[in-house]
Design a protein around this motif. Sequence first.
Motif, short mmCIF file in Angstrom:
data_model
loop_
_atom_site.label_atom_id
_atom_site.label_comp_id
_atom_site.label_asym_id
_atom_site.label_seq_id
_atom_site.Cartn_x
_atom_site.Cartn_y
_atom_site.Cartn_z
N MET A 45 0.86 -1.16 0.00
CA MET A 45 0.00 0.00 0.00
C MET A 45 0.91 1.23 0.00
O MET A 45 1.95 1.25 0.65
N HIS A 46 0.46 2.27 -0.72
CA HIS A 46 1.24 3.49 -0.84
C HIS A 46 0.50 4.67 -0.20
O HIS A 46 -0.73 4.68 -0.13
N CYS A 47 1.26 5.66 0.23
CA CYS A 47 0.73 6.87 0.84
C CYS A 47 -0.13 7.62 -0.18
O CYS A 47 0.30 7.88 -1.30
N LEU A 48 -1.35 7.98 0.20
CA LEU A 48 -2.26 8.69 -0.69
C LEU A 48 -1.74 10.08 -1.02
O LEU A 48 -1.81 10.52 -2.17
N THR B 185 5.29 6.11 -2.26
CA THR B 185 5.99 5.91 -1.00
C THR B 185 5.23 4.88 -0.18
O THR B 185 4.01 5.00 -0.03
N PRO B 186 5.92 3.87 0.35
CA PRO B 186 5.21 2.87 1.17
C PRO B 186 4.53 3.53 2.38
O PRO B 186 5.10 4.40 3.03
N ARG C 208 -7.14 6.86 10.97
CA ARG C 208 -8.27 6.37 11.74
C ARG C 208 -9.56 7.01 11.28
O ARG C 208 -10.63 6.42 11.35
N GLN C 209 -9.51 8.22 10.78
CA GLN C 209 -10.71 8.96 10.41
C GLN C 209 -11.21 8.62 9.01
O GLN C 209 -12.35 8.26 8.82
N CYS C 210 -10.34 8.73 8.00
CA CYS C 210 -10.79 8.58 6.61
C CYS C 210 -10.32 7.29 5.95
O CYS C 210 -10.81 6.93 4.87
N GLY C 211 -9.37 6.58 6.56
CA GLY C 211 -8.91 5.31 6.01
C GLY C 211 -7.82 5.43 4.95
O GLY C 211 -7.43 4.44 4.35
N ALA C 212 -7.32 6.64 4.72
CA ALA C 212 -6.25 6.82 3.74
C ALA C 212 -4.93 6.28 4.28
O ALA C 212 -4.64 6.40 5.47
N ALA C 213 -4.14 5.67 3.40
CA ALA C 213 -2.81 5.20 3.78
C ALA C 213 -1.89 6.42 3.91
O ALA C 213 -2.02 7.38 3.15
N ALA C 214 -0.96 6.37 4.85
CA ALA C 214 -0.06 7.50 5.07
C ALA C 214 1.36 7.00 5.33
O ALA C 214 1.56 5.99 6.01
#
Length: 83
Positions: free
Chosen positions: A1-4, A13-14, A20-26
């Motif tokens: 999974m990559h950072c949105l 970027t891995p 926790r709020q929106c579910g986006a990878a960071a």
Amino acid sequence: MHCLDCYSGGRQTPAIGVCRQCGAAACAQHVQMGQQSLTGTKPINRAVTVDPPVRRLLCRACSAAHQAYADCCPQSANTARTS
């Protein structure tokens, strides 16, 4: 999974966590790590805070929104109800 956020900027970027709020990878650059207290309701509708606080990961966009809320309403900005 990559950072949105990185992906939106044209980089891959891995991710190290999920918001926790929106579910986006960071990734490490875009994640904000904090703490959140849990509360439960005891008899006579009394809220009790549970220790220790839990870890909370937020992307930068959600972190900024939570900070704006905390500036507006500081008494409840860092608490999540468990029941």
